[in-house]
Scaffold this motif. Structure first.
Motif, PDB file in Angstrom:
ATOM      1  N   CYS A   2      39.295  43.657  43.401  1.00 18.09           N
ATOM      2  CA  CYS A   2      40.462  44.541  43.283  1.00 18.09           C
ATOM      3  C   CYS A   2      41.739  43.766  43.603  1.00 18.09           C
ATOM      4  N   GLU A   3      42.803  44.095  42.869  1.00 20.36           N
ATOM      5  CA  GLU A   3      44.100  43.495  43.153  1.00 20.36           C
ATOM      6  C   GLU A   3      44.789  44.243  44.302  1.00 20.36           C
ATOM      7  N   ARG A  34      42.532  47.334  39.696  1.00 17.61           N
ATOM      8  CA  ARG A  34      42.567  46.038  39.007  1.00 17.61           C
ATOM      9  C   ARG A  34      43.161  46.319  37.639  1.00 17.61           C
TER      10      ARG A  34
END
Length: 86
Positions: A2-3, A34
């Motif tokens: 995940c960002e 993401r």
């Protein structure tokens, strides 16, 4: 993967799970973004999945709107989705 992690999803899912099992605090339930995708990591037990999804799903359509993902329509007779009024 995940960002950006969305800690509120995991907190709510663990809170719901704690109503049933004291070991819910050990769970890896979480959600994150993401790109234009929302990733939700759910528990492994089918009944726990249902409990957790029931708790977090109202926020999912609006979350996807915010990250400019595809519009998610829901059957309001089955589940209510929160979207602020414009």
């Amino acid at each position: 993967m995940c960002e950006k992690i969305l800690p509120g999803f995991g907190e709510l899912m663990r809170s719901v799970s704690l109503q049933y099992v004291p070991t819910a605090i050990l769970s890896r339930q979480m959600a994150g973004i993401r790109g234009a995708s929302l990733i939700v990591n759910l528990p492994g037990k089918p009944s726990a999945i249902a409990d957790c999804l029931e708790a977090v799903f109202p926020a999912i359509p609006y979350c996807i709107d915010l990250i400019e993902g595809p519009r998610l329509e829901v059957d309001e007779g089955f589940v209510r989705a929160f979207r602020p009024k414009k």
